[in-house]
Design a protein around this motif. Structure first.
Motif, PDB file in Angstrom:
ATOM      1  N   ALA A 278      -2.826  10.196  -3.259  1.00 29.45           N
ATOM      2  CA  ALA A 278      -2.761   9.297  -4.414  1.00 29.45           C
ATOM      3  C   ALA A 278      -3.929   9.515  -5.365  1.00 29.45           C
ATOM      4  O   ALA A 278      -4.111   8.747  -6.306  1.00 29.45           O
ATOM      5  N   GLY A 279      -4.711  10.567  -5.126  1.00 28.22           N
ATOM      6  CA  GLY A 279      -5.863  10.853  -5.976  1.00 28.22           C
ATOM      7  C   GLY A 279      -7.027   9.928  -5.734  1.00 28.22           C
ATOM      8  O   GLY A 279      -7.877   9.741  -6.608  1.00 28.22           O
ATOM      9  N   LEU A 280      -7.113   9.360  -4.528  1.00 23.55           N
ATOM     10  CA  LEU A 280      -8.150   8.386  -4.201  1.00 23.55           C
ATOM     11  C   LEU A 280      -9.022   8.888  -3.054  1.00 23.55           C
ATOM     12  O   LEU A 280      -8.662   9.824  -2.341  1.00 23.55           O
ATOM     13  N   THR A 281     -10.173   8.252  -2.886  1.00 22.19           N
ATOM     14  CA  THR A 281     -11.059   8.515  -1.761  1.00 22.19           C
ATOM     15  C   THR A 281     -11.469   7.179  -1.156  1.00 22.19           C
ATOM     16  O   THR A 281     -11.157   6.108  -1.708  1.00 22.19           O
TER      17      THR A 281
ATOM     18  N   LEU B  25       0.815  -1.212   0.000  1.00 28.23           N
ATOM     19  CA  LEU B  25       0.000   0.000   0.000  1.00 28.23           C
ATOM     20  C   LEU B  25       0.850   1.265   0.000  1.00 28.23           C
ATOM     21  O   LEU B  25       0.602   2.191  -0.776  1.00 28.23           O
ATOM     22  N   GLY B  26       1.860   1.333   0.841  1.00 26.81           N
ATOM     23  CA  GLY B  26       2.682   2.534   0.936  1.00 26.81           C
ATOM     24  C   GLY B  26       3.392   2.880  -0.366  1.00 26.81           C
ATOM     25  O   GLY B  26       3.263   4.004  -0.865  1.00 26.81           O
ATOM     26  N   PRO B  27       4.146   1.945  -0.959  1.00 30.79           N
ATOM     27  CA  PRO B  27       4.814   2.259  -2.215  1.00 30.79           C
ATOM     28  C   PRO B  27       3.859   2.628  -3.350  1.00 30.79           C
ATOM     29  O   PRO B  27       4.156   3.521  -4.151  1.00 30.79           O
ATOM     30  N   ASN B  28       2.710   1.970  -3.424  1.00 32.04           N
ATOM     31  CA  ASN B  28       1.766   2.297  -4.486  1.00 32.04           C
ATOM     32  C   ASN B  28       1.134   3.670  -4.271  1.00 32.04           C
ATOM     33  O   ASN B  28       0.970   4.448  -5.224  1.00 32.04           O
ATOM     34  N   PHE B  29       0.775   3.978  -3.035  1.00 36.14           N
ATOM     35  CA  PHE B  29       0.291   5.332  -2.734  1.00 36.14           C
ATOM     36  C   PHE B  29       1.361   6.368  -3.079  1.00 36.14           C
ATOM     37  O   PHE B  29       1.084   7.396  -3.700  1.00 36.14           O
ATOM     38  N   GLY B  30       2.586   6.111  -2.633  1.00 30.61           N
ATOM     39  CA  GLY B  30       3.660   7.064  -2.837  1.00 30.61           C
ATOM     40  C   GLY B  30       3.956   7.301  -4.309  1.00 30.61           C
ATOM     41  O   GLY B  30       4.146   8.444  -4.744  1.00 30.61           O
ATOM     42  N   ASN B  31       3.988   6.231  -5.095  1.00 20.33           N
ATOM     43  CA  ASN B  31       4.274   6.383  -6.512  1.00 20.33           C
ATOM     44  C   ASN B  31       3.124   7.053  -7.252  1.00 20.33           C
ATOM     45  O   ASN B  31       3.356   7.886  -8.140  1.00 20.33           O
ATOM     46  N   ALA B  32       1.891   6.719  -6.895  1.00 15.14           N
ATOM     47  CA  ALA B  32       0.748   7.398  -7.514  1.00 15.14           C
ATOM     48  C   ALA B  32       0.809   8.891  -7.237  1.00 15.14           C
ATOM     49  O   ALA B  32       0.631   9.719  -8.140  1.00 15.14           O
TER      50      ALA B  32
ATOM     51  N   HIS C  13       3.421  10.666  -6.472  1.00  8.30           N
ATOM     52  CA  HIS C  13       4.586  11.257  -7.135  1.00  8.30           C
ATOM     53  C   HIS C  13       4.260  11.633  -8.575  1.00  8.30           C
ATOM     54  O   HIS C  13       4.538  12.752  -9.017  1.00  8.30           O
ATOM     55  N   PHE C  14       3.677  10.710  -9.317  1.00  7.20           N
ATOM     56  CA  PHE C  14       3.391  10.983 -10.725  1.00  7.20           C
ATOM     57  C   PHE C  14       2.243  11.974 -10.892  1.00  7.20           C
ATOM     58  O   PHE C  14       2.237  12.761 -11.843  1.00  7.20           O
ATOM     59  N   LEU C  15       1.304  11.968  -9.966  1.00 11.04           N
ATOM     60  CA  LEU C  15       0.216  12.948 -10.038  1.00 11.04           C
ATOM     61  C   LEU C  15       0.710  14.363  -9.778  1.00 11.04           C
ATOM     62  O   LEU C  15       0.204  15.329 -10.369  1.00 11.04           O
TER      63      LEU C  15
ATOM     64  N   GLY D  23       3.657  15.605 -10.425  1.00  8.47           N
ATOM     65  CA  GLY D  23       4.605  16.083 -11.411  1.00  8.47           C
ATOM     66  C   GLY D  23       3.901  16.558 -12.661  1.00  8.47           C
ATOM     67  O   GLY D  23       3.194  17.566 -12.657  1.00  8.47           O
ATOM     68  N   ALA D  24       4.076  15.814 -13.736  1.00  7.29           N
ATOM     69  CA  ALA D  24       3.406  16.126 -15.000  1.00  7.29           C
ATOM     70  C   ALA D  24       2.493  14.948 -15.331  1.00  7.29           C
ATOM     71  O   ALA D  24       2.886  14.044 -16.079  1.00  7.29           O
ATOM     72  N   PRO D  25       1.284  14.918 -14.768  1.00 11.48           N
ATOM     73  CA  PRO D  25       0.420  13.743 -14.915  1.00 11.48           C
ATOM     74  C   PRO D  25       0.108  13.388 -16.366  1.00 11.48           C
ATOM     75  O   PRO D  25      -0.038  12.215 -16.694  1.00 11.48           O
ATOM     76  N   GLU D  26       0.053  14.381 -17.211  1.00  8.25           N
ATOM     77  CA  GLU D  26      -0.273  14.103 -18.610  1.00  8.25           C
ATOM     78  C   GLU D  26       0.849  13.326 -19.306  1.00  8.25           C
ATOM     79  O   GLU D  26       0.632  12.665 -20.333  1.00  8.25           O
ATOM     80  N   ALA D  27       2.056  13.373 -18.737  1.00  7.22           N
ATOM     81  CA  ALA D  27       3.193  12.680 -19.347  1.00  7.22           C
ATOM     82  C   ALA D  27       3.320  11.230 -18.865  1.00  7.22           C
ATOM     83  O   ALA D  27       4.099  10.463 -19.444  1.00  7.22           O
ATOM     84  N   ASN D  28       2.587  10.878 -17.820  1.00  7.37           N
ATOM     85  CA  ASN D  28       2.744   9.540 -17.227  1.00  7.37           C
ATOM     86  C   ASN D  28       1.400   8.863 -16.991  1.00  7.37           C
ATOM     87  O   ASN D  28       1.162   8.336 -15.896  1.00  7.37           O
TER      88      ASN D  28
END
Length: 205
Positions: A174-177, A106-113, A115-117, A119-124
């Motif tokens: 992570a952009g979640l609810t 859970l932690g790494p997936n939250f963190g990576n989501a 991170h990419f959100l 930054g430049a979400p349209e690029a990833n």
């Protein structure tokens, strides 16, 4: 006395909360990550990986003992202080399983989501979809578990609950609810209302 080197991140808040729950005297040594405190030689002597949190435990045999990585610290505190861990071999195994699900999943997936959100979400878009999907799946695993158990390890409130709570409360990163996960939302609110949790959060600011 427990010296807690940390910062107000999901991993960083775990340890003051656990210390409050276990009644361990502690002092918070706040690291300013943007200023690079985690890369200073004196901190790297405690945690060679240069991440937070880390502790120095002065109240154990052969101390002071440095411990780094949040899951390892939680397990160290639970085992040396005799609390927040399931009873016996089966109980301990259950606590560890749920604890390491957070640490490795859970932690790494939250963190990576997040991170990419941020930054430049349209690029990833693929990375965001991948990490958000896994983060959401982990939340659903927790919600399903809490349909039959009051606490994650099935024995009692433990370090596994603390570890997950510190990330779940920040699902928006992570952009979640927690929409559609009523049991997880209730569990989160129940933990947030605990006096020791409130004190731990206040201690780190």
């Amino acid at each position: 006395m427990l010296d807690i080197h940390t910062a107000p991140t999901p991993n960083g808040i775990k340890i003051p909360i656990a210390a409050e729950e276990l009644g361990i005297p502690y002092r918070v040594i706040r690291l300013h990550l943007a200023q690079g405190d985690q890369r200073r030689p004196e901190y790297l002597a405690i945690n060679p990986n240069g991440r937070i949190p880390a502790v120095v435990d002065h109240d154990v045999p052969d101390g002071p003992v440095p411990v780094f990585e949040s899951g390892a610290i939680l397990l160290h505190l639970a085992e040396t202080r005799g609390g927040l861990i399931g009873p016996g071999i089966a109980g301990r195994a259950a606590t560890m399983g749920w604890l390491f699900l957070q640490v490795g999943g859970l932690g790494p997936n939250f963190g990576n989501a997040g991170h990419f959100l941020s930054g430049a979400p349209e690029a990833n878009p693929h990375a965001i979809m991948r990490f958000q999907g896994e983060a959401r799946r982990h939340l659903q695993v927790l919600d399903t578990r809490l349909a039959s158990q009051e606490w994650l390890d099935g024995h009692g409130y433990s370090v596994a609950d603390i570890a997950h709570f510190c990330w779940v409360r920040s699902a928006s990163y992570a952009g979640l609810t927690l929409d559609g996960m009523p049991r997880l939302a209730e569990w989160t609110a129940r933990i947030a209302a605990r006096p020791a949790v409130r004190r731990g959060l206040a201690a780190i600011g």
